[in-house]
Scaffold this motif. Sequence first.
Motif, PDB file in Angstrom:
ATOM      1  N   PHE A   1       0.830  -1.204   0.000  1.00  0.00           N
ATOM      2  CA  PHE A   1       0.000   0.000   0.000  1.00  0.00           C
ATOM      3  C   PHE A   1       0.870   1.262   0.000  1.00  0.00           C
ATOM      4  O   PHE A   1       0.683   2.160  -0.821  1.00  0.00           O
ATOM      5  CB  PHE A   1      -0.935  -0.010   1.217  1.00  0.00           C
ATOM      6  N   THR A   2       1.847   1.321   0.917  1.00  0.00           N
ATOM      7  CA  THR A   2       2.659   2.532   0.995  1.00  0.00           C
ATOM      8  C   THR A   2       3.522   2.740  -0.250  1.00  0.00           C
ATOM      9  O   THR A   2       3.669   3.862  -0.703  1.00  0.00           O
ATOM     10  CB  THR A   2       3.552   2.566   2.259  1.00  0.00           C
ATOM     11  N   SER A   3       4.036   1.641  -0.809  1.00  0.00           N
ATOM     12  CA  SER A   3       4.868   1.832  -2.008  1.00  0.00           C
ATOM     13  C   SER A   3       4.003   2.254  -3.210  1.00  0.00           C
ATOM     14  O   SER A   3       4.475   2.908  -4.127  1.00  0.00           O
ATOM     15  CB  SER A   3       5.659   0.562  -2.338  1.00  0.00           C
ATOM     16  N   PHE A   4       2.724   1.870  -3.152  1.00  0.00           N
ATOM     17  CA  PHE A   4       1.789   2.252  -4.211  1.00  0.00           C
ATOM     18  C   PHE A   4       1.494   3.748  -4.191  1.00  0.00           C
ATOM     19  O   PHE A   4       1.464   4.406  -5.234  1.00  0.00           O
ATOM     20  CB  PHE A   4       0.484   1.448  -4.028  1.00  0.00           C
ATOM     21  N   ILE A   5       1.312   4.314  -2.982  1.00  0.00           N
ATOM     22  CA  ILE A   5       0.973   5.738  -2.899  1.00  0.00           C
ATOM     23  C   ILE A   5       2.190   6.631  -2.684  1.00  0.00           C
ATOM     24  O   ILE A   5       2.087   7.848  -2.741  1.00  0.00           O
ATOM     25  CB  ILE A   5      -0.060   6.018  -1.780  1.00  0.00           C
ATOM     26  N   ALA A   6       3.364   6.005  -2.471  1.00  0.00           N
ATOM     27  CA  ALA A   6       4.574   6.787  -2.181  1.00  0.00           C
ATOM     28  C   ALA A   6       4.878   7.874  -3.210  1.00  0.00           C
ATOM     29  O   ALA A   6       5.155   9.010  -2.829  1.00  0.00           O
ATOM     30  CB  ALA A   6       5.765   5.862  -2.002  1.00  0.00           C
TER      31      ALA A   6
ATOM     32  N   VAL B   1       4.827   9.240   3.822  1.00  0.00           N
ATOM     33  CA  VAL B   1       3.999   8.105   3.409  1.00  0.00           C
ATOM     34  C   VAL B   1       3.421   7.337   4.605  1.00  0.00           C
ATOM     35  O   VAL B   1       2.272   6.915   4.593  1.00  0.00           O
ATOM     36  CB  VAL B   1       4.817   7.141   2.527  1.00  0.00           C
TER      37      VAL B   1
ATOM     38  N   ILE C   1      -0.053   8.250   6.065  1.00  0.00           N
ATOM     39  CA  ILE C   1      -1.288   8.177   5.264  1.00  0.00           C
ATOM     40  C   ILE C   1      -2.368   7.271   5.888  1.00  0.00           C
ATOM     41  O   ILE C   1      -3.521   7.672   5.955  1.00  0.00           O
ATOM     42  CB  ILE C   1      -0.981   7.762   3.806  1.00  0.00           C
TER      43      ILE C   1
ATOM     44  N   PHE D   1       2.996   9.601  -5.196  1.00  0.00           N
ATOM     45  CA  PHE D   1       2.067  10.710  -5.067  1.00  0.00           C
ATOM     46  C   PHE D   1       2.330  11.501  -3.781  1.00  0.00           C
ATOM     47  O   PHE D   1       2.455  12.721  -3.799  1.00  0.00           O
ATOM     48  CB  PHE D   1       0.622  10.187  -5.075  1.00  0.00           C
ATOM     49  N   ALA D   2       2.456  10.770  -2.656  1.00  0.00           N
ATOM     50  CA  ALA D   2       2.652  11.419  -1.355  1.00  0.00           C
ATOM     51  C   ALA D   2       3.945  12.228  -1.338  1.00  0.00           C
ATOM     52  O   ALA D   2       3.975  13.352  -0.841  1.00  0.00           O
ATOM     53  CB  ALA D   2       2.658  10.372  -0.246  1.00  0.00           C
ATOM     54  N   ASN D   3       5.009  11.646  -1.919  1.00  0.00           N
ATOM     55  CA  ASN D   3       6.285  12.354  -1.931  1.00  0.00           C
ATOM     56  C   ASN D   3       6.205  13.656  -2.717  1.00  0.00           C
ATOM     57  O   ASN D   3       6.827  14.648  -2.359  1.00  0.00           O
ATOM     58  CB  ASN D   3       7.381  11.459  -2.510  1.00  0.00           C
ATOM     59  N   LYS D   4       5.433  13.610  -3.795  1.00  0.00           N
ATOM     60  CA  LYS D   4       5.288  14.802  -4.633  1.00  0.00           C
ATOM     61  C   LYS D   4       4.659  15.943  -3.842  1.00  0.00           C
ATOM     62  O   LYS D   4       5.051  17.091  -3.943  1.00  0.00           O
ATOM     63  CB  LYS D   4       4.436  14.452  -5.869  1.00  0.00           C
TER      64      LYS D   4
END
Lengths: 172, 191
Positions: free
Chosen positions: A68-73, A83, A86, A75-78
């Motif tokens: 999950f975290t690597s999937f949204i990472a 992360v 979230i 976007f979140a980092n941007k």
Amino acid sequence: MDKIGPFFLPVLVLLIVIFGFTRKVQIFDVFVEGAKDGLESTFYIIPSLIGLITSINMIKASGALDVFTSFIAPFANKVGIPVKTIPLFLLRPISGSGSMAFINHIFSSCGPDSFVGRVTSVMMGSTETTFYAIAVYFGSVGIKNTRHTIPSALCADLTGFLMSILLVKLLF
Amino acid sequence: MMNYIFGALFVISVISAIITGRLEEVSNSILSGTNEAVKLTISLLGMMCFWTGIMKIADKGGITILLANFFSPVMRLLFPDYKKTSPAIKAICMNITANFLGLGNAATPMGIAAMKEMQRENPKKEIANNSMAMFVIINTASIQLIPTTMAILRKVHGSTSPFDVMPCVWISSAVALLIGIISAKILEKRG
């Protein structure tokens, strides 16, 4: 804050005890009575904590949390959101003990004084279990149409989350 | 809502454990998780009781009423439909003060009393009026003087200064509250 930190609790306790004395409160009896309330409400959360800490531990152990975290990472980092915070962001408005269980996981894996630890602390301290409060208060008088309550409350929650990240970055 | 999330957590973790071959870890995590929950509660218990005891002294001494009077002018600005002496305003002030002091157990009944007072003058019984919405929004973005549970949890996990995040908490919740109030004022006009 390092200088004030150690004074804070003792001074506050002193002030409250003096306040109680001047107002003729039977301070020991009342203290015991209050502590019983704390005992009751703390024990009351054990069943939900058992359910939620266990399920969060399972999600973590299964590797699904990493996926999950690597999937949204990206976007979140941007946007500049850590992360790891979230899941709390999603859990906080829905469940108080759920977010407590998640914070417990963050504190034991990253430490309470780490950046993520501090951000989650501020998030937890500055927001409420929004949907619970809405359900309790509107439910108590039978209101069905809450109009702008949910959008406004979520607006405030989002602000609290973003401010937590910003403030911890600025002040620590 | 919570039922779905709870169920989803189990389903997702077991399925993903099967895929990643981590069934043993998941099995262990069930045993350790239950244990951890009980340990955590026990380690929080002492400080929680001490704090609720101390706060009960402040409460019995009448601090809630003192502070409620202090908050009252601000509340009248936010709830213009009620007069200074109306029971609704009194209950609202008491609830917000109790929340501010972290007296959660005392705050909820006062909040329900405030809702009942507001409902009495509400023409459409199933639709929230502006004051009710404002009241609940303030409650969901509640400002707490000392975020006790969070500080105790930090201490239990070995934080060197569990209270050092407090200024951040205050500023963050004040800004969140302000945004909540402003957005309520804007959105309430849309009906």
